[in-house]
Design an enzyme around this catalytic site. Structure first.
Site, PDB file in Angstrom:
ATOM      1  N   ASP A   1     -27.058  18.702  17.182  1.00 41.89           N
ATOM      2  CA  ASP A   1     -26.875  19.144  15.800  1.00 41.89           C
ATOM      3  C   ASP A   1     -27.647  20.428  15.505  1.00 41.89           C
ATOM      4  O   ASP A   1     -27.186  21.279  14.740  1.00 41.89           O
ATOM      5  CB  ASP A   1     -27.325  18.038  14.843  1.00 41.89           C
ATOM      6  CG  ASP A   1     -26.358  16.862  14.826  1.00 41.89           C
ATOM      7  OD1 ASP A   1     -25.224  17.025  15.314  1.00 41.89           O
ATOM      8  OD2 ASP A   1     -26.745  15.795  14.337  1.00 41.89           O
TER       9      ASP A   1
ATOM     10  N   SER B   1     -33.431  14.319   4.415  1.00 43.61           N
ATOM     11  CA  SER B   1     -33.389  13.667   3.109  1.00 43.61           C
ATOM     12  C   SER B   1     -33.283  12.154   3.242  1.00 43.61           C
ATOM     13  O   SER B   1     -33.952  11.401   2.524  1.00 43.61           O
ATOM     14  CB  SER B   1     -32.211  14.217   2.291  1.00 43.61           C
ATOM     15  OG  SER B   1     -32.102  13.553   1.049  1.00 43.61           O
TER      16      SER B   1
ATOM     17  N   ARG C   1     -51.059  18.601   3.583  1.00 47.13           N
ATOM     18  CA  ARG C   1     -51.586  18.460   2.226  1.00 47.13           C
ATOM     19  C   ARG C   1     -50.425  18.484   1.254  1.00 47.13           C
ATOM     20  O   ARG C   1     -49.335  18.938   1.592  1.00 47.13           O
ATOM     21  CB  ARG C   1     -52.562  19.595   1.899  1.00 47.13           C
ATOM     22  CG  ARG C   1     -53.887  19.528   2.647  1.00 47.13           C
ATOM     23  CD  ARG C   1     -54.617  20.860   2.591  1.00 47.13           C
ATOM     24  NE  ARG C   1     -54.795  21.335   1.226  1.00 47.13           N
ATOM     25  CZ  ARG C   1     -55.094  22.595   0.929  1.00 47.13           C
ATOM     26  NH1 ARG C   1     -55.209  23.489   1.893  1.00 47.13           N
ATOM     27  NH2 ARG C   1     -55.242  22.953  -0.336  1.00 47.13           N
TER      28      ARG C   1
ATOM     29  N   THR D   1     -27.749  12.930   5.589  1.00 43.93           N
ATOM     30  CA  THR D   1     -28.013  11.987   6.680  1.00 43.93           C
ATOM     31  C   THR D   1     -29.117  12.499   7.604  1.00 43.93           C
ATOM     32  O   THR D   1     -29.329  11.944   8.674  1.00 43.93           O
ATOM     33  CB  THR D   1     -26.737  11.738   7.509  1.00 43.93           C
ATOM     34  OG1 THR D   1     -26.202  12.997   7.948  1.00 43.93           O
ATOM     35  CG2 THR D   1     -25.696  10.994   6.702  1.00 43.93           C
TER      36      THR D   1
END
Length: 294
Positions: free
Chosen positions: A68, A188, A155, A185
């Site tokens: 991908d 996220s 952080r 997919t």
């Protein structure tokens, strides 16, 4: 027919595969063009294909050889050109790709005959404006996501998020993901965002490890313009990443604007495999095999 080739040089057998591709492409009347980073891997005796020019709009198709990540990089190289992408998976998951290396003959024949379908995928275009941005920096086109996050030591960042000029909230989190349905997919999803079917026109905003329970992912209309601004003094070393592959810093007084790109990215599909079948096959969606009684 002009076909561009983008490949992952880390794949150990890429050179041998390029030799096979060159031979088979010539037999079906395809003229190949290569990205520069894999130019040295083509068979030396045959001279190798010419390097892809900036005018990628002259290509009839782009073939990506890898996973991908290689397909995402190929989409950025096209830079909005209306060129369909055929992804051949040489890696592990290859959720966006359409076939494996053993399907090369079938894939080339389908490309020549036009015997394929294309899936238009919403892409994102972004720019950074404001203090220090010198009139605005237009950033790369992305297929998956744009992420605002902290550079260096892990952080939190503090940012203000607005949609169409209306402030949503100030976020304290490890980062903010602005995702397409295709990217839903990817990062996220790992951050708890929803899976959005690619045919849905939407933009997803997902906070990474938010420091409050009152923050949940947002699904916005595809026409929305998402603006993210770092808030001092938490604005040092804040970065913006594009498809997890390239990035740039964003400073206090600057703002990131993300909107739908003018054109979709076209992915070639060779067979009838549906989105949900790929979910089951690649991501083991709903897999209860470990609970099957023997």
């Amino acid at each position: 027919m002009n076909v561009g080739v983008v490949g992952n040089p880390n794949y150990p057998d890429l050179g041998a595969f390029l030799a096979t591709l060159q031979q088979k492409a010539a037999s079906v009347g395809i003229k190949l063009f290569t990205e520069e980073r894999i130019q040295s891997l083509w068979p030396a005796g045959n001279g190798g294909p010419p390097v892809l020019a900036q005018a990628s709009s002259e290509l009839d198709c782009l073939i990506t050889l890898g996973g991908d990540g290689t397909l995402l990089r190929g989409a950025r190289l096209l830079n909005g050109a209306n060129t369909p992408i055929l992804g051949l998976n040489l890696g592990r998951v290859g959720f966006l790709t359409t076939a494996g290396p053993d399907a090369l003959d079938w894939a080339l024949d389908a490309v020549v005959r036009g015997a394929y379908t294309t899936e238009p995928r919403l892409a994102l275009q972004s720019s950074i404006t404001g203090k220090g941005a010198k009139g605005g920096r237009v950033e790369p086109l992305v297929l998956n996501d744009i992420v605002v996050h902290k550079g260096g030591v892990a952080r939190v960042v503090r940012v203000k998020v607005s949609v169409d000029g209306d402030e949503v909230a100030q976020y304290s989190a490890d980062g903010i993901i602005v995702s397409t349905p295709t990217g839903s997919t990817a990062y996220s999803m790992s951050a708890g965002g929803p899976i959005v079917v690619p045919t849905v026109d939407a933009i997803v905003v997902t906070a990474i490890c938010p420091h409050t329970l009152a923050v949940r992912p947002l699904v916005l209309a595809a026409t929305a313009v998402v603006t993210i601004q770092p808030i001092p003094p938490w604005s040092d070393e804040v970065l913006v990443s594009f498809d997890g592959q390239v990035g740039t810093p964003i400073h206090a007084g600057e703002r990131l604007e993300v909107r739908r790109a003018d054109r979709p990215i076209l992915l070639i599909r060779l067979g009838p495999e549906s989105f949900f079948k790929r979910l089951r096959k690649k991501l083991h969606w709903g897999d209860l095999s470990d609970r099957t009684r023997k």
